[in-house]
Design an enzyme around this catalytic site. Sequence first.
Site, PDB file in Angstrom:
ATOM      1  N   HIS A 203      22.399  -8.072 -31.322  1.00  0.00           N
ATOM      2  CA  HIS A 203      21.733  -9.366 -31.167  1.00  0.00           C
ATOM      3  C   HIS A 203      21.163  -9.537 -29.765  1.00  0.00           C
ATOM      4  O   HIS A 203      20.154 -10.230 -29.576  1.00  0.00           O
ATOM      5  CB  HIS A 203      22.707 -10.494 -31.496  1.00  0.00           C
ATOM      6  N   ARG A 310      22.489  -7.232 -46.434  1.00  0.00           N
ATOM      7  CA  ARG A 310      23.796  -6.610 -46.242  1.00  0.00           C
ATOM      8  C   ARG A 310      24.864  -7.621 -46.657  1.00  0.00           C
ATOM      9  O   ARG A 310      25.148  -8.567 -45.916  1.00  0.00           O
ATOM     10  CB  ARG A 310      23.968  -6.200 -44.784  1.00  0.00           C
ATOM     11  N   ARG A 346      22.389  -5.338 -51.341  1.00  0.00           N
ATOM     12  CA  ARG A 346      23.218  -4.136 -51.373  1.00  0.00           C
ATOM     13  C   ARG A 346      24.664  -4.541 -51.646  1.00  0.00           C
ATOM     14  O   ARG A 346      25.200  -5.430 -50.971  1.00  0.00           O
ATOM     15  CB  ARG A 346      23.132  -3.399 -50.038  1.00  0.00           C
ATOM     16  N   GLU A 450      20.932   8.205 -49.237  1.00  0.00           N
ATOM     17  CA  GLU A 450      21.410   8.321 -47.858  1.00  0.00           C
ATOM     18  C   GLU A 450      22.361   9.492 -47.647  1.00  0.00           C
ATOM     19  O   GLU A 450      22.954   9.618 -46.579  1.00  0.00           O
ATOM     20  CB  GLU A 450      22.076   7.005 -47.422  1.00  0.00           C
ATOM     21  N   ARG A 484      26.442   8.741 -34.702  1.00  0.00           N
ATOM     22  CA  ARG A 484      25.619   8.005 -33.744  1.00  0.00           C
ATOM     23  C   ARG A 484      26.464   7.200 -32.762  1.00  0.00           C
ATOM     24  O   ARG A 484      25.995   6.827 -31.695  1.00  0.00           O
ATOM     25  CB  ARG A 484      24.675   7.062 -34.506  1.00  0.00           C
ATOM     26  N   CYS A 521      14.617   1.502 -45.687  1.00  0.00           N
ATOM     27  CA  CYS A 521      15.172   0.326 -45.006  1.00  0.00           C
ATOM     28  C   CYS A 521      15.975   0.673 -43.755  1.00  0.00           C
ATOM     29  O   CYS A 521      16.781  -0.123 -43.302  1.00  0.00           O
ATOM     30  CB  CYS A 521      16.026  -0.489 -45.973  1.00  0.00           C
TER      31      CYS A 521
END
Length: 599
Positions: A203, A310, A346, A450, A484, A521
């Site tokens: 954010h 989400r 999702r 994915e 990551r 996405c």
Amino acid sequence: MTSTEKDEKNASLSRTLQGIGVSPGIVAARVVVLKRQTMRAGWYHLPAEHIEKEVERFSGAINAAVEELVQVREKLAGDLADALSIIDSHLLMLKDRMILERTKVIIRRNNVNAEWALAQALNEIKERFDRINDVYLKERYADIKHVADRVFGLLAGREHDPLIEGDEPVILVANDFSPEDTLRMQAGNVQGFLSEKGGTTSHTAIVARSLSLPAVVGIEHATSIFATGDLIVIDGGTGRVILHPAPAEIQHGQENDRRNRALAGELDRYIHLASETVDGYAVRLSANIEMREELPAVLRYGSEGIGLFRSEFDYFHGRRPPTEEQLLATYRQLLETMAPHPVTVRTLDVGGDKFLNRFPGNKAWLDRERNPALGLRSIRFSLYERDLFRIQLRALLRASVYGRLRILLPLISAPIELRQVRTILQALMAELEKEGQPFAADVEVGMMVEVPSAVVMADIFAAEVDFFAIGTNDLIQYSLAIDRGNQYVAHLYDPFHPAVLRMIKQTVDAGHACNIPVSLCGEMAGDPLCAPVLMGLGLDELSMRPAVIPRIKRLLRHARSNELQQLSKQILQCPDSDQVREFLAAALPNFYPKDFYQS
């Protein structure tokens, strides 16, 4: 020695560092390093007669924190939709039972001080967020920590100090910044910031982008590398930081920045235009969101639907999973607000071991997994904990009468998983029909692509679903074997790796062969450097942060489909990501002279 003479001498010691660019813009200024003390929560026991006073002290700190955030919100310009929604989410966090009520319970149960009780409540919340697989949602814990730090400071009697004093333009360097810190930068002389922590979807990064404040994150040991007074150049687009730059490097950066800012001023007029190329090739541009409170930003930036909702956030407000009625209220609002555009929800994407074990009285108890990324998570968890899954699917089916719903299943790796979900849906539809509950019988069901097995078998999967949604964030990690979140290998995370680009193309081709649409996405969708390539690969929809939609739409409307297809065809022949970037650096300025420039 004057500062100019010192800069010229230091230019011979010039050093370039690579971070993560999270807010575009190029700026040169002197550094101010902020080294903040960590808020510590010492424990002390309280006599019984002091407990309610301690609860009152904690409530007072919460109320003061709310008042501070309300004042911040009132100073915001009305067009900063992203920033407004983030402040609103922080206000909700302060009132959330997991912070407010749980801390009070710990104070009363253990006869302890508010600081220690809040720290314990925060640890419980962190354990919940640790079980989330989605990187974007994981970063929301940072917001809760920022909110809690504000309360810790008020409990300790600390005043909210100004970030920086003086009139000289500066670039701030710190371990981390909160979204509110970032908002306070707009009123001062701060030209940009860089931090050790953070990510593109935090954010803090979103607020920086809404303020057009250049920012780079992920520079390890930044507070030690840079010293107050150092001259640096930061490029918030590429993540490049130059310590002790030469005068020519400063001038080049400033020229490029002027071009970028001139372009940004044109974007508003693209918000309500059609998302299509010059020759009429349409690509749906949708929004990725996680909370209902983000809907104003979705509408503000001209999104043509929600490409990824989400759904996990509703599961982290209390100590019990949400009820069917609670979920129905969320999904209904999404669908009614976005109608007639599609809303893609999702289903729950969490790691099972930590998720179940945090709910008191849950019938299942799982051993902690050694490698949760490869364990009982996402659709595997939903099929394991079917009662929880049934509640979510019932809520989705009941909401489907309020708009165009698309149900998206995460981490599908084998056809049997799809067939099991279809069987559950058919049973639930029969159940709802028997109850007299209305639902749309033609709800679209799609799958996230994915994992590598989903790509290899895309032709098989395409015959069993209504749409594909490529989740590049996970696809890149699973395909390249990269975590990551691991600072030692995060730099290897590369959306331009030829294997990634070829997997996207393979998935698109398989979907189109079965006449189903294919969306993307991941973060690539909203990256101006990636978007032209993705359009050329034939994607039908790109879903991204709402605020970047006008920029991507501009790229789409200034291109011809055959040119983008030829560009992508040539890109697919590159043997490594360096050549991909070199090719794009040479080609994109010819397509978009205002958007990209030759280095």
